[in-house]
Design an enzyme around this catalytic site. Structure first.
Site, PDB file in Angstrom:
ATOM      1  N   THR A  99      30.164 -20.099  21.259  1.00 21.61           N
ATOM      2  CA  THR A  99      30.749 -20.931  22.308  1.00 21.61           C
ATOM      3  C   THR A  99      31.092 -22.322  21.790  1.00 21.61           C
ATOM      4  O   THR A  99      32.142 -22.884  22.131  1.00 21.61           O
ATOM      5  CB  THR A  99      29.789 -21.039  23.506  1.00 21.61           C
ATOM      6  OG1 THR A  99      29.614 -19.747  24.084  1.00 21.61           O
ATOM      7  CG2 THR A  99      30.335 -21.987  24.564  1.00 21.61           C
ATOM      8  N   THR A 139      34.610 -16.931  25.100  1.00 19.63           N
ATOM      9  CA  THR A 139      34.131 -16.974  23.716  1.00 19.63           C
ATOM     10  C   THR A 139      34.000 -15.559  23.172  1.00 19.63           C
ATOM     11  O   THR A 139      34.259 -15.310  21.987  1.00 19.63           O
ATOM     12  CB  THR A 139      32.762 -17.681  23.656  1.00 19.63           C
ATOM     13  OG1 THR A 139      32.943 -19.071  23.956  1.00 19.63           O
ATOM     14  CG2 THR A 139      32.114 -17.542  22.293  1.00 19.63           C
ATOM     15  N   THR A 185      23.591   5.306 -23.516  1.00 20.18           N
ATOM     16  CA  THR A 185      23.040   5.729 -22.243  1.00 20.18           C
ATOM     17  C   THR A 185      21.561   5.371 -22.242  1.00 20.18           C
ATOM     18  O   THR A 185      20.868   5.585 -23.243  1.00 20.18           O
ATOM     19  CB  THR A 185      23.208   7.249 -22.035  1.00 20.18           C
ATOM     20  OG1 THR A 185      22.582   7.954 -23.112  1.00 20.18           O
ATOM     21  CG2 THR A 185      24.686   7.630 -21.963  1.00 20.18           C
ATOM     22  N   SER A 316      22.825 -24.785 -24.599  1.00 18.21           N
ATOM     23  CA  SER A 316      21.437 -25.249 -24.626  1.00 18.21           C
ATOM     24  C   SER A 316      21.381 -26.747 -24.837  1.00 18.21           C
ATOM     25  O   SER A 316      22.214 -27.328 -25.545  1.00 18.21           O
ATOM     26  CB  SER A 316      20.664 -24.541 -25.742  1.00 18.21           C
ATOM     27  OG  SER A 316      19.368 -25.076 -25.875  1.00 18.21           O
ATOM     28  N   SER A 317      20.371 -27.352 -24.220  1.00 22.09           N
ATOM     29  CA  SER A 317      20.139 -28.783 -24.437  1.00 22.09           C
ATOM     30  C   SER A 317      19.228 -29.021 -25.623  1.00 22.09           C
ATOM     31  O   SER A 317      19.019 -30.171 -26.037  1.00 22.09           O
ATOM     32  CB  SER A 317      19.500 -29.390 -23.173  1.00 22.09           C
ATOM     33  OG  SER A 317      18.250 -28.762 -22.909  1.00 22.09           O
ATOM     34  N   LYS A 322      24.310 -23.169 -29.731  1.00 21.54           N
ATOM     35  CA  LYS A 322      24.110 -21.998 -28.882  1.00 21.54           C
ATOM     36  C   LYS A 322      25.172 -21.967 -27.777  1.00 21.54           C
ATOM     37  O   LYS A 322      25.397 -22.965 -27.105  1.00 21.54           O
ATOM     38  CB  LYS A 322      22.723 -22.016 -28.257  1.00 21.54           C
ATOM     39  CG  LYS A 322      22.324 -20.699 -27.594  1.00 21.54           C
ATOM     40  CD  LYS A 322      20.857 -20.747 -27.184  1.00 21.54           C
ATOM     41  CE  LYS A 322      20.340 -19.370 -26.769  1.00 21.54           C
ATOM     42  NZ  LYS A 322      21.002 -18.853 -25.598  1.00 21.54           N
TER      43      LYS A 322
END
Length: 470
Positions: A99, A139, A185, A316-317, A322
């Site tokens: 509504t 509504t 698999t 990466s930090s 990387k």
């Protein structure tokens, strides 16, 4: 700041004179500070289409004068052109079955219409949100109808992106058609496959998702506009009920049709369960592709290393050099979120009672989020990852040659038990299957080359009889 005073059944409230929304919208804004977001733009546009169609229909059947109709339709056209969206301020998660969303549209359209008629905002005696903009509506038929239209628009964008990524995958299938690699698999060596075959399979999965979405798009064309509160059409003129959906269809350029059973269409929302499930299915398919790409590109030195994904940002930090598969990772995360949204939608659809489901706001919020985020994820997956994938052919060949999986191709020619013995020895000693076959003088070099040819190993195999004739 200049204010105007508006009143509803709760009481009076000061409204900023510049605001196009009214008292009911402001109450909803204050009551439902839930997600911190506002109504989806496509939903706003869909509401404008519904209100425009309703005004035109009411005028056509003689229930609304042309002056008011023109003011309403012009305000709706402005919304459809991208204006006035900032005045749709209610949170998409809200009590009341939508509504607040419906009244936000009614009030914005009424106040803009008042300006077009030469009046001040809030002078509702000239154009009223309920009596005129919402005339013949509830509504409970407006929100489901607008929600379906918005969903269709969003699905159209999703299909565009899916077709684009399908094309990219098909091009990659052609590019990689001659590259032999090991199939796997249960994460163990299986038998050889061509990299192009894997990408062709991804394209086939996407094609199925497109077909499912096209199917549900057609199912969403059935709307309950005209049913008003509970599907019985109370307070709606009989001619209006007959005419409103065809006019809405013409405005939206969608083949919308009115539900045969408006009571059913008002109380039952199973269509959104199906729509969500199809979107989820598409997300899952693409997430599986993302998983495969992360595995095949793992390394680059100590993993599979069969393909190289485009480097998009530092991974990466702490570890220099990387690079992580960030694009497939974000696709996975979008899929996880969509799966959660699907659970929410399922619960909300199930929780309707009797003649109405009060939980449409959360259904649309989550469904729109699922479709929009998947659309965006596919776009970045396509353009920032898949188009730039490179095959590491030498690495793929090395893995095939050193795998015992190729022994399967030799089974029809040397027998299962002998093949098993050679496989065990290859695993134990590290020798290649090809070298052990030659050592045992089980097949000629020519025959081995024929059997282990990439084309031979990646399609239905040749029999021993066929081999002897070569």
């Amino acid at each position: 700041m200049l204010n105007r005073i508006e009143a509803d059944s709760i009481g009076e409230k000061n409204i900023d004179q510049q605001a196009y929304y009214g008292v009911q919208t402001l109450r909803a804004f204050e009551n439902f500070k839930i997600s911190g977001r506002t109504i989806n733009d496509q939903m706003i546009n869909a509401l404008a289409y519904v209100k425009k169609a309703s005004a035109m229909t009411n005028a056509k059947v003689g229930l609304l004068d042309n002056k008011k109709m023109k003011a309403i339709t012009e305000a709706c056209d402005e919304i459809l052109s991208g204006e006035l969206h900032e005045w749709f301020i209610v949170d998409p998660i809200q009590g009341g079955a939508g509504t607040s969303m419906n009244m936000n549209a009614n009030e914005v359209i009424a106040n803009r219409g008042l300006e077009l008629l030469g009046h001040e905002k809030g002078q509702y005696q000239y154009l009223h949100p309920n009596d005129h903009v919402n005339y013949g509506q509830s509504t409970n038929d407006v929100i489901p109808t607008a929600g379906k239209i918005a969903t269709i628009f969003l699905i159209d964008d999703l299909i565009v992106e899916l077709k684009a990524i399908q094309q990219t995958l098909e091009l990659k299938a052609i590019e990689f058609k001659d590259i032999l690699k090991m199939g796997r698999t249960q994460m163990q060596d299986a038998v050889p496959i061509r990299l192009g075959q894997e990408f062709a399979a991804y394209a086939s999965a996407v094609e199925r998702d497109i077909k499912r979405l096209e199917y549900i798009r057609q199912e969403l064309m059935v709307v309950n506009l005209g049913g008003t509160a509970i599907g019985t059409g109370i307070n709606a003129d009989e001619e209006y009920v007959k005419e409103v959906v065809p006019i809405l269809a013409e405005l939206t350029e969608l083949p919308l049709v009115q539900a045969v059973d408006l009571v059913d269409a008002t109380q039952n929302l199973d269509i959104f369960t199906m729509a969500s499930a199809i979107v989820k299915s598409s997300a899952i398919s693409l997430s599986k592709v993302a998983n495969d790409l992360r595995l095949m590109s793992s390394g680059p030195k100590t993993g599979f290393g069969e393909i190289t994904l485009p480097a998009k940002q530092n991974g990466s930090s702490i570890m220099p050099g990387k690079v992580n598969p960030v694009i497939p990772e974000v696709v996975n995360q979008v899929a996880f979120n969509i799966m959660g949204n699907d659970t929410t939608i399922s619960l909300a659809v199930e929780s309707g009672q009797l003649e109405l489901n009060a939980f449409e706001p959360i259904i649309f919020y989550k469904l729109f989020e699922s479709i929009s985020t998947l659309t965006n994820a596919i776009n970045t997956f396509n353009h920032n990852c898949i188009v730039g994938i490179l095959a590491n052919q030498t690495r793929c060949q090395q893995l095939v040659e050193h795998s015992v999986g190729i022994i399967t191709a030799l089974c029809p020619h040397i027998g299962y038990q002998k093949a098993a013995d050679i496989a065990k020895e290859a695993i134990y000693t590290g020798a290649t299957v090809k070298s052990l076959i030659k050592r045992e003088n089980l097949l000629s070099t020519e025959s081995i080359d024929i059997i282990l040819n990439p084309e031979t190993m990646t399609r239905p195999g040749i029999s021993g009889k066929q081999l002897l004739t070569k």
